[in-house]
Enzyme design. Structure first.
Site, short mmCIF file in Angstrom:
data_model
loop_
_atom_site.label_atom_id
_atom_site.label_comp_id
_atom_site.label_asym_id
_atom_site.label_seq_id
_atom_site.Cartn_x
_atom_site.Cartn_y
_atom_site.Cartn_z
N PRO A 78 6.22 1.89 4.37
CG PRO A 78 7.64 1.57 2.55
CD PRO A 78 6.29 2.12 2.93
CB CYS A 79 7.87 1.89 9.46
SG CYS A 79 8.19 0.12 9.70
#
Length: 137
Positions: A78-79
């Site tokens: 996840p970013c």
């Protein structure tokens, strides 16, 4: 046969791309059960449904993965906290906690010893990683 393990697998878009390119998905890890169900519908393989922080090498071995024999380890942690799509919004506590998942990807690289790795290149990642994770560079 080329093999791939997909971390943070979602509904399997990455695995599908590698499948079309001639890879066989042998395992996947996804925290969300609804995404895992979609992954299974798309690829015929039920992922390990758990937070990656709780996935062990033994879990992957049970799924048929042999350390050192995997062709490719693919992962898109996840970013949310470093993507440029935030447009100036501050990251919340959960976003910042997700930053640590990059280290889980690296843990899997060390444990599985794949021949190749692929990691999503999110705009803003390199600059943020340099500030947040200088030890990775």
């Amino acid at each position: 046969m080329y093999t791939v393990v997909d971390l943070f697998a979602g509904c399997g878009g990455g695995s599908m791309g590698f499948w079309v390119a001639g890879f066989k998905p042998v395992a996947a890890v996804e925290i969300g059960s609804m995404a895992a169900a979609a992954y299974e519908a798309n690829l015929g393989l039920w992922p390990i449904v758990r937070d990656i922080r709780d996935v062990s090498l033994d879990d992957l071995r049970a799924a048929g993965v042999v350390p050192g024999e995997l062709t490719l380890l693919f992962g898109c942690p996840p970013c949310q906290s470093f993507t440029v799509l935030r447009r100036g919004q501050d990251a919340d506590a959960e976003d910042l906690r997700r930053n640590e998942l990059i280290y889980e990807y690296l843990r899997m690289v060390r444990e599985l010893r794949p021949r190749h790795i692929a990691f999503e290149n999110v705009p803003g990642l390199v600059g943020s990683l340099g500030a947040l994770f200088p030890d990775l560079l």
